[in-house]
Design an enzyme around this catalytic site. Structure first.
Site, PDB file in Angstrom:
ATOM      1  N   ARG A  72       0.945   5.422  -4.591  1.00 38.40           N
ATOM      2  CA  ARG A  72       0.940   4.046  -4.833  1.00 38.40           C
ATOM      3  C   ARG A  72      -0.251   3.446  -5.593  1.00 38.40           C
ATOM      4  NH1 ARG A  72       2.101   2.348   1.417  1.00 38.40           N
ATOM      5  NH2 ARG A  72       0.899   4.606   1.591  1.00 38.40           N
ATOM      6  N   GLN A  98      -5.584  20.372   4.466  1.00 35.82           N
ATOM      7  CA  GLN A  98      -4.260  20.315   4.553  1.00 35.82           C
ATOM      8  C   GLN A  98      -3.711  21.137   3.446  1.00 35.82           C
ATOM      9  OE1 GLN A  98      -3.268  16.322   5.074  1.00 35.82           O
ATOM     10  NE2 GLN A  98      -1.511  16.824   6.059  1.00 35.82           N
ATOM     11  N   ASN A 100      -0.017  -1.585  13.210  1.00 32.95           N
ATOM     12  CA  ASN A 100      -0.875  -0.641  13.656  1.00 32.95           C
ATOM     13  C   ASN A 100      -2.074  -0.502  12.553  1.00 32.95           C
ATOM     14  OD1 ASN A 100      -2.119   1.922  14.140  1.00 32.95           O
ATOM     15  ND2 ASN A 100      -0.543   3.132  13.007  1.00 32.95           N
ATOM     16  N   TYR A 103     -37.805  -5.573 -30.155  1.00 34.80           N
ATOM     17  CA  TYR A 103     -37.392  -4.196 -29.562  1.00 34.80           C
ATOM     18  C   TYR A 103     -38.627  -3.378 -29.063  1.00 34.80           C
ATOM     19  CZ  TYR A 103     -36.305   0.546 -28.634  1.00 34.80           C
ATOM     20  OH  TYR A 103     -36.047   1.668 -27.810  1.00 34.80           O
TER      21      TYR A 103
HETATM   22  C1  UD1 Z   1      -0.589   4.627   8.043  1.00 35.06           C
HETATM   23  C2  UD1 Z   1       0.309   4.505   9.211  1.00 35.06           C
HETATM   24  C3  UD1 Z   1       0.706   3.063   9.713  1.00 35.06           C
HETATM   25  C4  UD1 Z   1      -0.465   2.160   9.716  1.00 35.06           C
HETATM   26  C5  UD1 Z   1      -1.281   2.220   8.443  1.00 35.06           C
HETATM   27  C6  UD1 Z   1      -2.626   1.323   8.687  1.00 35.06           C
HETATM   28  C7  UD1 Z   1       1.444   6.652   9.894  1.00 35.06           C
HETATM   29  C8  UD1 Z   1       2.850   7.425   9.757  1.00 35.06           C
HETATM   30  N1  UD1 Z   1       1.433   5.333   9.408  1.00 35.06           N
HETATM   31  O1  UD1 Z   1       0.652   4.282   7.140  1.00 35.06           O
HETATM   32  O2  UD1 Z   1       1.344   3.069  10.870  1.00 35.06           O
HETATM   33  O3  UD1 Z   1      -0.009   0.820   9.788  1.00 35.06           O
HETATM   34  O4  UD1 Z   1      -1.699   3.731   8.275  1.00 35.06           O
HETATM   35  O5  UD1 Z   1      -3.289   1.601   7.481  1.00 35.06           O
HETATM   36  O6  UD1 Z   1       0.416   7.279  10.260  1.00 35.06           O
HETATM   37  N2  UD1 Z   1      -3.196  11.130   4.933  1.00 35.06           N
HETATM   38  C9  UD1 Z   1      -3.427  12.607   4.993  1.00 35.06           C
HETATM   39  N3  UD1 Z   1      -2.585  13.507   4.915  1.00 35.06           N
HETATM   40  C10 UD1 Z   1      -1.224  13.167   4.779  1.00 35.06           C
HETATM   41  C11 UD1 Z   1      -0.852  11.838   4.704  1.00 35.06           C
HETATM   42  C12 UD1 Z   1      -1.933  10.778   4.832  1.00 35.06           C
HETATM   43  O7  UD1 Z   1      -4.828  12.895   5.197  1.00 35.06           O
HETATM   44  O8  UD1 Z   1      -0.408  14.034   4.874  1.00 35.06           O
HETATM   45  C13 UD1 Z   1      -4.091  10.145   5.028  1.00 35.06           C
HETATM   46  C14 UD1 Z   1      -4.100   9.395   3.835  1.00 35.06           C
HETATM   47  O9  UD1 Z   1      -5.050   9.888   2.625  1.00 35.06           O
HETATM   48  C15 UD1 Z   1      -4.555   7.938   4.122  1.00 35.06           C
HETATM   49  C16 UD1 Z   1      -4.338   8.080   5.709  1.00 35.06           C
HETATM   50  O10 UD1 Z   1      -4.116   9.457   6.027  1.00 35.06           O
HETATM   51  O11 UD1 Z   1      -6.159   7.804   4.385  1.00 35.06           O
HETATM   52  C17 UD1 Z   1      -3.227   6.978   5.978  1.00 35.06           C
HETATM   53  O12 UD1 Z   1      -2.080   7.587   5.148  1.00 35.06           O
HETATM   54  P1  UD1 Z   1      -1.108   6.476   4.216  1.00 35.06           P
HETATM   55  O13 UD1 Z   1      -0.328   7.336   3.383  1.00 35.06           O
HETATM   56  O14 UD1 Z   1      -2.179   5.812   3.751  1.00 35.06           O
HETATM   57  O15 UD1 Z   1      -0.328   5.719   5.644  1.00 35.06           O
HETATM   58  P2  UD1 Z   1       0.160   4.197   5.654  1.00 35.06           P
HETATM   59  O16 UD1 Z   1       1.483   4.373   4.720  1.00 35.06           O
HETATM   60  O17 UD1 Z   1      -0.907   3.333   5.263  1.00 35.06           O
HETATM   61 CA    CA Z   2      -2.721   3.496   4.093  1.00 34.69          CA
END
Ligand code: UD1
Ligand code: CA
Length: 464
Positions: free
Chosen positions: A22, A83, A179, A375
């Protein structure tokens, strides 16, 4: 004295591997600027303040860049867990869990995009988790607009599960309790639950949020705690959220400074990095940008119109409509309006740099004045020197590419439009006439004029 109970060990995990779709950026989201530092920086500070025995950062997309930045920013040693495929937050947690080896105790997990959470809130979350002997404690908040967040689904028996926005029903989407993405887990409970997470959702991802329902079904204690300020859990998923969180962090910084005795006439147009220090009774007029490692003393007047980066401004100094970068302004000195102090500009006590004056890598001595249109580069100016309008230290020789020094002794008077062809020295109390082009050192107590400047006379006794 009774022996203190041995406290449980704590590990911290920051998930920063995500795709940041995003954000639509080549730069990893967590490295985007938030009030002068990467988004990740305040999170690493908060984690360090918890003094965990292990701190794991999960990296993935642009792993090298994130790892390098995190290692540099962190006040404590970090372990990096890579990862390989970005399969979701549960996969990120699993990757971190592997790096925790034989660790036993509690694991606090944070996303890398939630920088406003405070150490105080995390400590309270951990304490609550421990006092309740829970398997997991989730940090939640109630938001006016919960769009995009996982929703907290409760029943009579308390917290049941978390449902993601994309998978939620219309009724679930109406839930305003969200959350925060921050959890404290008992490590053993987390580890066993992670093996049971599936990808049966719209995004085909392994959701860490599914662990809540998994633990609940196992009969484990699953609880939630509300953040004292809902803003603390705001995540940054896109640039609009970055702007929103930036504004909130700025407000927090301004409020802290005002509470310490700084006057900020218009906080909405005053942009101060959290790393900046400002002394009491200083007045900041908007617009003002105070950045980086800048330290401002007591009783100063800053602005209107100032961009001050990595600089030091001593007590009682004034800076108006000016740009300062790696500069030092002594006590009661004045800068501007319309001055540019570049790296290495050092103004002593009571010095003055006025309108349309640029200073670089130069010392301006105590009480000395460069009031207009000049200057000054690579110069050392003594005390009580007056530099007339339109004076230039001609410090750069394009043929040799050498930047040379100009040295001006105490009490000298540099006439308007003097060109000081460096390297050159002007002795103490010497005078240069208007329009002189000084190509040779000027002895102390003499008056020089012309192009090239030649001695006109010695200064007389009683000369001002
Ligand atoms: C996540 C939560 C959501 C919560 C929100 C709060 C999940 C499925 N959802 O959603 O319930 O309300 O955070 O801000 O957990 N990341 C990794 N590896 C991955 C995917 C993500 O390291 O494979 C990291 C991202 O870099 C990020 C964090 O995990 O820092 C959260 O991921 P993001 O995609 O932002 O989750 P949200 O859609 O915000
Ligand atoms: Ca997030």
């Amino acid at each position: 004295m009774p022996k203190a109970k041995p406290s449980r060990a704590l590990a911290a995990v920051v998930m920063a591997a995500g795709e940041s779709k995003r954000f639509k950026s080549k730069t990893p989201k967590v490295l985007h600027d938030l009030c002068g530092r990467p988004i990740l920086a305040p999170i690493l500070d908060t984690v360090a303040a918890l003094k965990p025995t292990h701190s794991v950062v999960v990296v993935g997309r642009n792993a090298d860049a994130v790892q390098q930045a995190a290692a540099q920013l962190s006040k404590q040693p970090l372990t990096f867990a890579k990862q390989e495929k970005l399969l979701g937050t549960a996969d990120a947690a699993r990757t971190a869990d592997e790096a925790l080896a034989t660790f036993q105790g509690d694991v606090v997990i944070l996303p890398g995009d939630t920088p406003l959470v405070t150490t105080k809130t995390l400590k309270a979350l951990i304490a609550y988790h421990r006092s309740q002997k829970a398997a997991v404690t989730v940090l939640t908040a109630t938001l006016d607009n919960p769009t995009g967040y996982g929703r907290i689904v409760r029943s009579k028996s308390g917290l049941d599960r978390i449902v993601e926005q994309t998978d939620a029903t219309t009724t679930e989407r109406a839930i305003q309790e969200i959350n925060g993405g921050i959890y404290v887990f008992d490590r053993a409970a987390l580890r066993s639950a992670l093996t049971k997470v599936e990808r049966a959702n719209k995004q085909k991802e392994f959701y860490l949020t599914d662990v809540i329902a998994i633990l609940k079904e196992k009969g484990e204690k699953v609880i939630a705690k509300t953040a004292p300020d809902p803003n603390e859990v705001l995540g940054i998923n896109d640039r609009a959220q970055l702007a929103h969180v930036t504004a909130l962090l700025r407000q927090r910084t301004n409020a802290t400074l005002m509470a310490k005795g700084v006057t900020i006439t218009d906080p909405t147009q005053t942009y101060i990095d959290p790393t900046v220090k400002v002394g009491p009774d200083t007045v900041i007029h908007a617009p003002a940008y105070l950045e980086g490692t800048t330290v401002i003393g007591e009783g100063c007047e800053i602005g209107p119109g100032a961009r001050i980066t990595d600089s030091r401004i001593d007590d009682g100094a004034r800076v108006i409509f000016s740009v300062l970068d790696d500069a030092k302004v002594g006590q009661n000195a004045t800068v501007g309006p319309y001055a540019y102090l570049r790296p290495g500009a050092r103004l002593a006590k009571n010095a003055k740099v006025g309108s349309f004056v640029e200073v670089k890598a130069s010392e301006i001595g105590e009480g000395s004045k460069v009031p207009h249109l000049s200057y000054i580069g690579d110069a050392v100016i003594g005390r009580d020197v007056n530099v007339g309008a339109a004076t230039v230290t001609v410090n750069y020789d394009p043929e040799t590419k050498i930047k040379a020094k100009t040295v001006i002794g105490d009490g000298a008077k540099i006439g308007s439009d003097t060109m000081l062809i460096a390297p050159v020295k002007v002795g103490k109390r010497a005078v240069t006439g208007a329009g002189s082009v000084v190509t040779k050192d000027v002895p102390a107590e003499t008056v020089v004029v012309g192009n090239p400047a030649r001695q006109l006379r010695k200064r007389k006794k009683g000369d001002e």
